[in-house]
Write an enzyme that holds these catalytic residues in place. Structure first.
Site, mmCIF file in Angstrom:
data_model
loop_
_atom_site.group_PDB
_atom_site.id
_atom_site.type_symbol
_atom_site.label_atom_id
_atom_site.label_comp_id
_atom_site.label_asym_id
_atom_site.label_seq_id
_atom_site.Cartn_x
_atom_site.Cartn_y
_atom_site.Cartn_z
ATOM 1 N N ILE A 106 0.834 -1.200 0.000
ATOM 2 C CA ILE A 106 0.000 0.000 0.000
ATOM 3 C C ILE A 106 0.869 1.250 0.000
ATOM 4 O O ILE A 106 0.395 2.345 0.255
ATOM 5 C CB ILE A 106 -0.944 -0.010 1.236
ATOM 6 C CG1 ILE A 106 -0.130 -0.167 2.534
ATOM 7 C CG2 ILE A 106 -1.984 -1.107 1.118
ATOM 8 C CD1 ILE A 106 -0.959 -0.066 3.808
ATOM 9 N N HIS A 122 -4.749 -3.973 -2.119
ATOM 10 C CA HIS A 122 -5.106 -3.460 -0.787
ATOM 11 C C HIS A 122 -5.146 -1.937 -0.723
ATOM 12 O O HIS A 122 -5.153 -1.368 0.353
ATOM 13 C CB HIS A 122 -4.120 -4.018 0.254
ATOM 14 C CG HIS A 122 -4.195 -5.508 0.396
ATOM 15 N ND1 HIS A 122 -3.189 -6.273 0.927
ATOM 16 C CD2 HIS A 122 -5.170 -6.382 0.066
ATOM 17 C CE1 HIS A 122 -3.540 -7.547 0.914
ATOM 18 N NE2 HIS A 122 -4.732 -7.644 0.393
ATOM 19 N N CYS A 133 -17.916 12.973 0.665
ATOM 20 C CA CYS A 133 -17.970 13.595 -0.674
ATOM 21 C C CYS A 133 -16.966 12.999 -1.653
ATOM 22 O O CYS A 133 -16.995 13.301 -2.839
ATOM 23 C CB CYS A 133 -17.776 15.109 -0.581
ATOM 24 S SG CYS A 133 -16.068 15.598 -0.203
ATOM 25 N N CYS A 156 -16.465 19.439 4.095
ATOM 26 C CA CYS A 156 -17.888 19.052 4.002
ATOM 27 C C CYS A 156 -18.370 18.410 5.297
ATOM 28 O O CYS A 156 -19.549 18.110 5.453
ATOM 29 C CB CYS A 156 -18.119 18.102 2.811
ATOM 30 S SG CYS A 156 -17.667 16.380 3.162
ATOM 31 N N SER A 194 6.432 -11.912 -0.212
ATOM 32 C CA SER A 194 5.106 -12.089 0.408
ATOM 33 C C SER A 194 5.104 -13.377 1.218
ATOM 34 O O SER A 194 5.580 -14.415 0.751
ATOM 35 C CB SER A 194 3.998 -12.154 -0.642
ATOM 36 O OG SER A 194 2.772 -12.494 -0.003
HETATM 37 P P1 NAD Z 1 4.037 -10.001 5.357
HETATM 38 O O1 NAD Z 1 4.458 -8.884 6.240
HETATM 39 O O2 NAD Z 1 3.026 -10.960 5.828
HETATM 40 O O3 NAD Z 1 5.320 -10.893 4.963
HETATM 41 C C1 NAD Z 1 6.440 -10.322 4.429
HETATM 42 C C2 NAD Z 1 7.370 -11.429 3.985
HETATM 43 O O4 NAD Z 1 8.492 -10.806 3.380
HETATM 44 C C3 NAD Z 1 7.905 -12.308 5.116
HETATM 45 O O5 NAD Z 1 7.584 -13.660 4.826
HETATM 46 C C4 NAD Z 1 9.425 -12.084 5.112
HETATM 47 O O6 NAD Z 1 10.142 -13.305 5.222
HETATM 48 C C5 NAD Z 1 9.656 -11.532 3.730
HETATM 49 N N1 NAD Z 1 10.746 -10.564 3.601
HETATM 50 C C6 NAD Z 1 11.182 -9.633 4.470
HETATM 51 N N2 NAD Z 1 12.166 -8.899 3.924
HETATM 52 C C7 NAD Z 1 12.356 -9.384 2.671
HETATM 53 C C8 NAD Z 1 13.213 -9.050 1.607
HETATM 54 N N3 NAD Z 1 14.111 -8.037 1.698
HETATM 55 N N4 NAD Z 1 13.111 -9.753 0.454
HETATM 56 C C9 NAD Z 1 12.237 -10.773 0.327
HETATM 57 N N5 NAD Z 1 11.407 -11.157 1.314
HETATM 58 C C10 NAD Z 1 11.460 -10.464 2.469
HETATM 59 O O7 NAD Z 1 3.664 -9.321 4.006
HETATM 60 P P2 NAD Z 1 2.530 -9.631 2.990
HETATM 61 O O8 NAD Z 1 2.572 -11.068 2.637
HETATM 62 O O9 NAD Z 1 2.671 -8.635 1.938
HETATM 63 O O10 NAD Z 1 1.156 -9.341 3.749
HETATM 64 C C11 NAD Z 1 1.031 -8.336 4.702
HETATM 65 C C12 NAD Z 1 -0.071 -7.333 4.486
HETATM 66 O O11 NAD Z 1 0.380 -6.178 5.131
HETATM 67 C C13 NAD Z 1 -0.302 -6.962 3.056
HETATM 68 O O12 NAD Z 1 -1.616 -7.162 2.815
HETATM 69 C C14 NAD Z 1 0.028 -5.470 2.941
HETATM 70 O O13 NAD Z 1 -1.097 -4.754 2.509
HETATM 71 C C15 NAD Z 1 0.325 -5.016 4.342
HETATM 72 N N6 NAD Z 1 1.634 -4.348 4.469
HETATM 73 C C16 NAD Z 1 2.087 -3.521 3.484
HETATM 74 C C17 NAD Z 1 3.313 -2.905 3.604
HETATM 75 C C18 NAD Z 1 3.788 -2.013 2.484
HETATM 76 O O14 NAD Z 1 2.965 -1.488 1.750
HETATM 77 N N7 NAD Z 1 5.087 -1.836 2.290
HETATM 78 C C19 NAD Z 1 4.098 -3.108 4.740
HETATM 79 C C20 NAD Z 1 3.593 -3.950 5.758
HETATM 80 C C21 NAD Z 1 2.357 -4.550 5.603
#
Ligand code: NAD
Length: 255
Positions: A106, A122, A133, A156, A194
């Site tokens: 996000i 997301h 609005c 608003c 992820s």
């Molecule tokens: P998550 O936080 O559940 O998992 C992140 C994963 O990334 C972990 O499994 C970890 O091992 C791995 N990781 C950490 N550093 C890394 C790197 N440098 N390279 C590769 N892998 C690495 O994240 P998710 O699966 O995206 O789900 C979390 C939810 O939280 C999402 O829906 C998202 O919307 C939100 N979120 C977004 C952000 C952002 O926008 N940057 C940050 C935190 C959470």
């Protein structure tokens, strides 16, 4: 298999792919200084995601979210820059190999890097909207408003909310449909950073694999789909993609 062997396999898969989809999660932006929810780095521990990212709690006490925004989210976003992984995906899009980025993130960093086609499952925390609005505000505008009014509101009278999907809210239908189409249309599906535990987003890699695409997972930790993936690399997304995508000239600074 060594990491170098895995990177060379990933190079081959990308070279032979004409319809690559990248599916990105919080880990992709970790190298940009944005903490993940899961895994190392408890920068956000002062605020509880079960409160600041929950729609029922937001309606009960919006000031909790806006304190989190002021103290944590805004300063982190203002500092964060796209990293090597974001730029590598832009390069693959320019080359015509990458047909779609689907992101759970996000933070808007894909667009900041210059990515044209991004499905935001997301939402985007840089957009703030009035629930009455529909007027859209930037994070800078709302940060300024917070100095005078907490929680902030629209002229608003409507309540402001970041344009993100909170826990307890449905995902945007159009984004889901486009992501499904991309998963069905690709020949390779590359997961980057992820945990693949957040659904329904995590269904797309499985769908792509079941439809015949090669599934590649690049993540620091194990994921529930590692067992069905064609290639798994446990490493940092930026480091791995830097080893995979070669650039001509000096246009990209990888430091
Ligand atoms: P998550 O936080 O559940 O998992 C992140 C994963 O990334 C972990 O499994 C970890 O091992 C791995 N990781 C950490 N550093 C890394 C790197 N440098 N390279 C590769 N892998 C690495 O994240 P998710 O699966 O995206 O789900 C979390 C939810 O939280 C999402 O829906 C998202 O919307 C939100 N979120 C977004 C952000 C952002 O926008 N940057 C940050 C935190 C959470």
């Amino acid at each position: 298999m060594t990491v170098n062997d895995a990177i060379s396999q990933l190079k081959d898969i990308i070279a032979s792919s004409s319809h690559l989809v990248a599916f990105t999660g919080a880990g992709l932006s970790a190298e940009s200084g944005i903490p993940t929810y899961r895994g190392e780095g408890g920068l956000w521990t002062k605020y509880d995601p079960a409160k600041y990212a929950n729609i029922d709690y937001f309606h009960k006490d919006p000031s909790y979210y806006w304190s989190f925004f002021r103290d944590v989210r805004y300063p982190v976003l203002k500092k964060a820059q796209p990293n090597a992984a974001h730029y590598a995906l832009v390069e693959l899009e320019k080359r015509g190999t990458l047909i779609q980025v689907i992101t759970q993130n996000i933070d808007g960093l894909h667009q900041e890097a210059g990515q044209e086609d991004v499905i935001e499952l997301h939402g985007n925390t840089r957009r703030i909207i009035c629930l009455d609005c529909g007027k859209e505000y930037t994070i800078d505008e709302v940060y300024g408003m917070l100095k005078h009014e907490h929680p902030p509101s629209c002229p608003c009278g409507g309540r402001l909310k970041p344009d993100v999907v909170f826990f307890g809210e449905p995902l945007p239908q159009l984004a889901l449909e486009k992501a499904r189409d991309a998963a069905l249309d690709c020949d390779s599906f590359l997961v980057l950073g992820s945990s693949l535990v957040v659904t329904p987003a995590a269904h797309f890699p499985r769908l792509a694999k079941e439809n015949g695409a090669a599934l590649i997972i690049v993540n620091l930790d194990e994921t529930p789909l590692d067992t069905i993936a064609d290639l798994v690399i446990h490493g940092k997304a930026g480091e791995v993609l830097s080893g995979v995508i070669e650039y001509g000239g000096n246009s990209i600074n990888w430091d």
